[in-house]
Design an enzyme around this catalytic site. Structure first.
Site, mmCIF file in Angstrom:
data_model
loop_
_atom_site.group_PDB
_atom_site.id
_atom_site.type_symbol
_atom_site.label_atom_id
_atom_site.label_comp_id
_atom_site.label_asym_id
_atom_site.label_seq_id
_atom_site.Cartn_x
_atom_site.Cartn_y
_atom_site.Cartn_z
ATOM 1 C CG ASP A 242 -7.520 -9.769 4.523
ATOM 2 O OD1 ASP A 242 -7.294 -10.044 5.715
ATOM 3 O OD2 ASP A 242 -7.466 -8.618 4.049
ATOM 4 C CE LYS A 253 -2.232 -8.058 8.282
ATOM 5 N NZ LYS A 253 -1.453 -7.708 7.055
HETATM 6 O O1 MRU Z 1 -2.987 -5.699 5.925
HETATM 7 P P1 MRU Z 1 -4.314 -5.312 6.504
HETATM 8 O O2 MRU Z 1 -4.201 -4.424 7.691
HETATM 9 O O3 MRU Z 1 -5.252 -4.763 5.444
HETATM 10 O O4 MRU Z 1 -4.924 -6.675 7.005
HETATM 11 C C1 MRU Z 1 -6.194 -6.675 7.566
HETATM 12 C C2 MRU Z 1 -6.610 -7.984 8.105
HETATM 13 O O5 MRU Z 1 -5.944 -8.972 7.970
HETATM 14 C C3 MRU Z 1 -7.950 -8.025 8.750
HETATM 15 O O6 MRU Z 1 -7.975 -8.971 9.769
HETATM 16 C C4 MRU Z 1 -8.969 -8.407 7.679
HETATM 17 O O7 MRU Z 1 -8.883 -7.532 6.583
HETATM 18 C C5 MRU Z 1 -10.320 -8.418 8.200
HETATM 19 S S1 MRU Z 1 -10.962 -6.790 8.332
HETATM 20 C C6 MRU Z 1 -12.544 -6.869 8.849
#
Ligand code: MRU
Length: 352
Positions: A242, A253
């Site tokens: 992120d 995550k």
């Molecule tokens: O809370 P989310 O579902 O938006 O979290 C997403 C993640 O943590 C993904 O692993 C991250 O955004 C990478 S997406 C290519």
């Protein structure tokens, strides 16, 4: 490769349409956003999620910030700036969101500086730019997939956490893009899919994407990941991100850090796949990354079913930070970054 793998979670058809990821895998339904506030809500409630995908959605949402008719360019610009602020505030950790909004604000300022700017021209320029951001994010994933495929041996078992597939990126996928690249190169790949509590992006989304593509995958409880790695059943861990700090610390995550610790303890490579838009060179280290805290209700229930005593206190950090010392490599569309990361990122950006 099955054409069914080509999931498109964000579409512009006169307005912004989002595949409702909260309902997957049971239902494929679309949410229509007619204004910025609809998009802010959709980003906040995870209708659309995944760092690059929320950036793409926000880029289109900026078009919706331009008033339909009437008014002067000055008030349209105010509306675009206010819309940008609201979108950025919807989720704080994924840098792609702020990155896309800032790109759109630059486009808006450039239009304002033209000799005869108008509201129609502003809207057209923002839409053209949103389309270009969308296309370039998908192209980046394809490139990440072909670069990263070399790191996946034939017959490999990959472990992934959360969902970094087409759903999370606007198309193709970053971590799953590498799996896809390896499969397209003719390799046999099996994926261990962490369920990813609390809202189960792994169980609901990654398993769905992989199965649609015909890629063998096995769902495991998050708590099983370390022992699957310890048994020697994982050749490489591949996750998305992120926000990546300039020193290579990776926010992803919640639960990713634990997987990285287990991988390191058992000498399994821990690889991060992310477009350059996820690298935040203005952020010196993971300590400076704001970690989103979400509604504790997501921890206290599964699919609306309460699993803890009434009145139970819970905490819900949506992301954690994996320190760069645990990261074997970061695959971007510009190439592979390795420690020392600041130098490696500068080199990939065209420096020396
Ligand atoms: O809370 P989310 O579902 O938006 O979290 C997403 C993640 O943590 C993904 O692993 C991250 O955004 C990478 S997406 C290519």
């Amino acid at each position: 490769m099955s054409p069914g793998f080509d999931v498109e979670p964000v579409r512009w058809e006169g307005t912004l349409h989002l595949l409702d990821q909260r309902l997957l895998p049971d239902r494929e339904a679309w949410v229509m956003c007619r204004g910025v506030s609809d998009a802010v809500e959709a980003i906040g409630d995870l209708t659309v999620r995944g760092a690059p995908a929320i950036g793409v959605a926000a880029a289109y949402a900026m078009v919706l910030a331009v008033p339909d008719s009437g008014g002067d360019l000055g008030s349209a610009m105010t509306s675009v700036r206010d819309g940008g602020e609201a979108l950025k505030a919807a989720r704080p950790t994924a840098v792609n969101l702020a990155w896309a909004v800032d790109r759109q604000l630059e486009v808006a300022s450039a239009v304002q500086a033209e000799s005869a700017p108008g509201i129609e021209r502003l809207r057209d320029a923002l839409l053209e730019s949103a389309r270009s951001i969308h296309e370039s994010e998908v192209a980046a994933c394809r490139r990440i997939g072909s670069i990263g495929a070399d790191l996946v041996p034939d017959g490999a078992s990959v472990l992934t956490h959360c969902n970094a597939g087409a759903l999370a990126t606007g198309g193709y996928g970053s971590a799953l893009g590498i799996v896809r690249g390896a499969v397209e190169a003719g390799k046999q790949v099996h994926v261990w899919v962490d369920e990813t509590r609390p809202v189960l992006q792994g169980a609901r989304l990654t398993a769905w994407e992989l199965t649609r593509a015909g890629i063998p995958n096995t769902l495991i409880a998050d708590v099983a990941a370390a022992s699957v790695i310890a048994r020697g059943d994982v050749d490489v861990v591949i996750v998305g991100a992120d926000r990546i700090a300039a020193n290579g610390d990776v926010a992803n995550k919640i639960g990713t850090y634990g997987v990285a610790l287990a991988a390191s303890a058992h000498s399994v490579p821990f690889v991060v796949a992310a477009p350059v838009s996820t690298v935040d060179m203005a952020c010196p280290s993971g300590d400076a990354i704001v970690i989103e805290e979400r509604d504790p209700g997501e921890v206290l229930s599964i699919h609306g079913q309460r699993i803890a005593p009434r009145g139970q206190v819970a905490a819900n950090w949506a992301f954690d930070v994996t320190p760069h010392r645990l990261v074997t490599a970061i695959i971007t569309e510009a190439g592979v970054a390795r420690a020392p990361y600041p130098e490696s990122f500068r080199y990939l950006a065209g420096g020396t």
